[in-house]
Design an enzyme around this catalytic site. Sequence first.
Site, PDB file in Angstrom:
ATOM      1  CG  ASP A 230      -2.171   0.861   0.778  1.00 28.40           C
ATOM      2  OD1 ASP A 230      -2.403   1.413  -0.209  1.00 28.40           O
ATOM      3  OD2 ASP A 230      -2.968   1.230   2.087  1.00 28.40           O
ATOM      4  CD  GLU A 499      12.243  -4.553  45.188  1.00 32.43           C
ATOM      5  OE1 GLU A 499      12.882  -4.155  45.903  1.00 32.43           O
ATOM      6  OE2 GLU A 499      11.171  -5.457  45.188  1.00 32.43           O
ATOM      7  CG  ASP A 538      17.499  -6.599  47.062  1.00 29.37           C
ATOM      8  OD1 ASP A 538      18.147  -6.705  45.965  1.00 29.37           O
ATOM      9  OD2 ASP A 538      16.714  -5.670  47.276  1.00 29.37           O
TER      10      ASP A 538
END
Length: 554
Positions: A230, A499, A538
């Site tokens: 197109d 986190e 952590d």
Amino acid sequence: MNQLCVERNLSISTAYIKSKPKKYIERIKKKKSSNKSIKSQHKFEGSKIANKNNELKDIKSKDPKHYENHINKNTKHKDILLKSKRSDNFKFSRRGFILSFTGNLEDFYNLSEEPLGKGTYGCVYKATDKLLKIQRAVKVVSKKKLKNIPRFRQEIDIMKNLDHPNVIKLLETFEDEEQIYLIMDLCTGGELFDKIIKKGSFVEMYASFIMKQIFSVLNYLHIRNICHRDIKPENFLFYDKSTESLIKIIDFGLAAYFNDIDYEMKTKAGTPYYVAPQVLTGCYDYKCDLWSAGVLFYIILCGYPPFYGESDHEILSMVKKGKYNFKGKEWNNISEEAKDLIKRCLTIDSGKRINASEALKHPWFKKKKGSFNLDVKMDIHVLENFKNYALLLKLQKLAMTIIAQQSNDYDLQQLKTVFLYLDEDGKGNITKNQLKKGLENSGLKLPQNFDVLLDQIDSDGSGRIDYTEFLAAALDRKHLSKKLIYCAFRVFDVDNDGEITTAELAHILYNGNKKGSITQKDVNQVKKMIQEVDKNNDGKIDFYEFCEMMKLKY
């Protein structure tokens, strides 16, 4: 959607980037305090480089000559570090960074009342990210009106695979019960169609600037076995209102993949003025795009189409005959080379019709040197950015790639120009030899272990350097605003809880980019990536740690 769909939590995002409630400020202060007492076991080579760049800026402003000497002095050290990267085969694809989400779009974006335009499957609106205040374009598609959902999914899949300066960027998708939303880069310069209407026709110099972009993007698509089907001026947007704004191809609603054997497609698609004769018979190949480009080329030189009529039936009848001429007075001052290129595009026999790669090599482009042919030089800072990128941590490279992907073209204008200059063959990516040649032509000395440097820039291992790969490696750190840093963080933080976990990073890195299931080796690699920047140990990365990794003050 191919990607995992998740619910996004607006309240957490707002806490991190906008309102920052008291409890979050206290949490961040606590982390800062604890980080001071933790002796990091990991050295941030990227951080050292960032500090070194600040020193270089001071030197450059005071004594430009001493600046280059200072750069060369540090080259040996970086070359030694590059040697250690020779065995690093970490590769990834930017496709994995284009995520799909479920939820209410208006929780995240403010949409304009009036649409900017209409596409094959829906309307496009201007949208503003509520948190970051970045403007985007959003294509809104009603599921009820979708007659062919698999085809629409294919449009999304095609857009995710495209990475080219002249292709509209898909950034993310949303989906709710009633609608699907495509979040894209916002173009503010209007349609090519509107500029044709306003100007009537273009001089050949400007026409060469436009047509080289069109043939380049068609070459890029066809190499990847994608036919747009197109091609028309309404489907090209100017990125901005500047006189030298690039154009972007949009609306892949009719685009289709074709195979390498017979190239044949049978679905009738396109717009009467621009459709190729073979499309009307229901048996055609990718060169239907070249016919459409030829019609467009004809129009921008004279202001009217080669095939016209009072109705679609009359227009299509003229198209089937394929007869047109250059008899109007508008053609008196048009070069024979331009007419020849149009003829080669509007050849009835598709087997004899020119392809996009051949079109780019046509004598007309050599005679009418447009903006792409300017003598572009890369300064020493770009080369230093390449070296710095090669020495980054894996997660830093991922973040820089997302930032390059999310950045708007205003911030990347110079780099974009350099990339297009290096892309001599118009394939939409550059070879390692082309980059080497560009550096040498700019008078820059190639570093030792240059092959290692190039391998680090080629992040997906394709053997060529794609557009976003080039931007990520060449991008100056001065573009690392908090907004862009958060854009990268938000991609990794899939559930938006503030986190980044091992599971989230593994999903981003491998989902949709890896054959088979994720292995333990993959998981271990992701864990190591997190450990490299996890200052409080952590097992997760919060936004403060992420900013520290990118050396941006929170």
